[in-house]
Design a protein around this motif. Structure first.
Motif, mmCIF file in Angstrom:
data_model
loop_
_atom_site.group_PDB
_atom_site.id
_atom_site.type_symbol
_atom_site.label_atom_id
_atom_site.label_comp_id
_atom_site.label_asym_id
_atom_site.label_seq_id
_atom_site.Cartn_x
_atom_site.Cartn_y
_atom_site.Cartn_z
ATOM 1 N N ILE A 1 16.819 58.371 -34.602
ATOM 2 C CA ILE A 1 15.564 57.830 -34.084
ATOM 3 C C ILE A 1 14.389 58.733 -34.479
ATOM 4 O O ILE A 1 13.327 58.688 -33.864
ATOM 5 N N ASN A 2 14.599 59.551 -35.503
ATOM 6 C CA ASN A 2 13.583 60.501 -35.930
ATOM 7 C C ASN A 2 12.565 59.811 -36.832
ATOM 8 O O ASN A 2 12.837 59.521 -38.000
ATOM 9 N N VAL A 3 11.371 59.549 -36.289
ATOM 10 C CA VAL A 3 10.343 58.826 -37.030
ATOM 11 C C VAL A 3 9.810 59.658 -38.192
ATOM 12 O O VAL A 3 9.552 59.127 -39.278
ATOM 13 N N ASP A 4 9.654 60.964 -37.987
ATOM 14 C CA ASP A 4 9.147 61.829 -39.062
ATOM 15 C C ASP A 4 10.089 61.818 -40.258
ATOM 16 O O ASP A 4 9.645 61.756 -41.417
ATOM 17 N N THR A 5 11.388 61.883 -39.978
ATOM 18 C CA THR A 5 12.368 61.830 -41.058
ATOM 19 C C THR A 5 12.315 60.489 -41.772
ATOM 20 O O THR A 5 12.427 60.411 -43.000
ATOM 21 N N SER A 6 12.122 59.418 -40.997
ATOM 22 C CA SER A 6 12.026 58.087 -41.586
ATOM 23 C C SER A 6 10.838 57.989 -42.533
ATOM 24 O O SER A 6 10.952 57.461 -43.646
ATOM 25 N N ARG A 7 9.683 58.522 -42.103
ATOM 26 C CA ARG A 7 8.491 58.473 -42.953
ATOM 27 C C ARG A 7 8.698 59.294 -44.228
ATOM 28 O O ARG A 7 8.327 58.862 -45.325
ATOM 29 N N SER A 8 9.279 60.478 -44.073
ATOM 30 C CA SER A 8 9.525 61.325 -45.234
ATOM 31 C C SER A 8 10.469 60.644 -46.211
ATOM 32 O O SER A 8 10.270 60.696 -47.436
ATOM 33 N N ARG A 9 11.498 59.996 -45.671
ATOM 34 C CA ARG A 9 12.452 59.304 -46.532
ATOM 35 C C ARG A 9 11.763 58.180 -47.292
ATOM 36 O O ARG A 9 11.987 57.987 -48.501
ATOM 37 N N SER A 10 10.921 57.415 -46.622
ATOM 38 C CA SER A 10 10.218 56.307 -47.269
ATOM 39 C C SER A 10 9.302 56.802 -48.384
ATOM 40 O O SER A 10 9.137 56.137 -49.411
ATOM 41 N N GLN A 11 8.698 57.963 -48.169
ATOM 42 C CA GLN A 11 7.736 58.495 -49.129
ATOM 43 C C GLN A 11 8.400 59.190 -50.315
ATOM 44 O O GLN A 11 7.807 59.250 -51.401
ATOM 45 N N ASN A 12 9.606 59.714 -50.118
ATOM 46 C CA ASN A 12 10.195 60.586 -51.137
ATOM 47 C C ASN A 12 11.528 60.114 -51.702
ATOM 48 O O ASN A 12 12.078 60.774 -52.586
ATOM 49 N N ALA A 13 12.046 59.016 -51.214
ATOM 50 C CA ALA A 13 13.369 58.574 -51.666
ATOM 51 C C ALA A 13 13.366 57.074 -51.915
ATOM 52 O O ALA A 13 12.453 56.353 -51.513
ATOM 53 N N LEU A 14 14.417 56.614 -52.578
ATOM 54 C CA LEU A 14 14.624 55.197 -52.848
ATOM 55 C C LEU A 14 15.998 54.794 -52.348
ATOM 56 O O LEU A 14 16.931 55.596 -52.342
ATOM 57 N N VAL A 15 16.118 53.547 -51.951
ATOM 58 C CA VAL A 15 17.426 53.010 -51.582
ATOM 59 C C VAL A 15 18.306 53.003 -52.826
ATOM 60 O O VAL A 15 17.841 52.695 -53.932
ATOM 61 N N LEU A 16 19.554 53.374 -52.647
ATOM 62 C CA LEU A 16 20.501 53.440 -53.758
ATOM 63 C C LEU A 16 20.412 52.188 -54.618
ATOM 64 O O LEU A 16 20.471 51.065 -54.114
ATOM 65 N N ASP A 17 20.269 52.396 -55.921
ATOM 66 C CA ASP A 17 20.090 51.289 -56.860
ATOM 67 C C ASP A 17 21.060 51.465 -58.016
ATOM 68 O O ASP A 17 20.771 52.138 -58.996
ATOM 69 N N VAL A 18 22.230 50.867 -57.878
ATOM 70 C CA VAL A 18 23.276 50.977 -58.896
ATOM 71 C C VAL A 18 23.373 49.640 -59.631
ATOM 72 O O VAL A 18 23.524 48.594 -59.003
ATOM 73 N N PRO A 19 23.278 49.635 -60.956
ATOM 74 C CA PRO A 19 23.331 48.381 -61.703
ATOM 75 C C PRO A 19 24.624 47.611 -61.434
ATOM 76 O O PRO A 19 25.718 48.178 -61.459
#
Length: 200
Positions: free
Chosen positions: A140-158
């Motif tokens: 439930i960590n909102v700060d971690t959620s925001r950081s993840r949205s800004q710096n990472a992508l959902v796994l994208d495997v062809p």
């Protein structure tokens, strides 16, 4: 041919909620990633905001593998499954977990359909702060959620049956219906390919 759908997305995107809607549309059993995580996380003093101990995910990975082995060994050839996974692009552990699902589908001779669920940062932060998540040992960590949205992508495997779906402004039922339509197309394409293949 059975169907294995893998819903991938960051915590809070609504993987389990959408899975429940989708499960009723394609007659599938749901295997949420917290089935694998919670037996281990319940043993820890985890408040949902602090970082988890190094190595804890190796234990949840073993639980996951055991469940997938049981599915491949004992499930009926026509059984459909929906799995969830909070995969992150560029993360080795996320890629290994994805590989576990791919291999389970192969062993079960199932059509594998990976679905990336995407959501805007503000909406994701709102969803992740829900108190109900903590009851299920979810972050439930909102700060971690925001950081993840800004710096990472959902796994994208062809993958030939892959789908990326933005669920920021769609209801779970609408998202599930879109995934159902995609799954049906992937299943039909796989059947057609099988029927056209020469016998060995």
């Amino acid at each position: 041919m059975s169907i294995f759908v893998l819903l991938m997305g960051f915590p809070g995107v609504g993987k389990l909620t959408i899975a429940k809607e989708l499960g009723s549309l394609i007659s599938a059993k749901i295997v949420d990633n917290h089935w694998f995580n919670n037996p281990i996380l319940r043993l820890l003093d985890d408040d949902g905001t602090a970082p988890l101990p190094n190595g804890v995910w190796e234990y949840t990975g073993r639980v996951r593998q055991t469940v997938l082995d049981a599915i491949a060994t004992y499930s009926l050839p026509s059984a459909n499954f929906i799995f969830t996974h909070a995969g992150v692009e560029g993360d080795e552990r996320s890629a290994r977990t994805y590989g576990q699902f791919v291999e389970a589908a192969r062993q079960s001779n199932a059509v594998f359909v990976p679905v990336r669920l995407l959501c805007a940062e503000e909406e994701l932060a709102r969803r992740i702060s829900s108190p109900a998540r903590r009851e299920r040992f979810k972050s439930i960590n909102v700060d971690t959620s925001r950081s993840r949205s800004q710096n990472a992508l959902v796994l994208d495997v062809p993958h030939q049956h892959a789908l990326s779906l933005d669920v920021t402004f769609t209801s779970p039922s609408e998202s599930a219906a879109a995934i159902r339509d995609h799954v049906v197309s992937a299943h039909n394409a796989a059947l057609k390919a099988t029927e056209s293949s020469p016998p060995r």
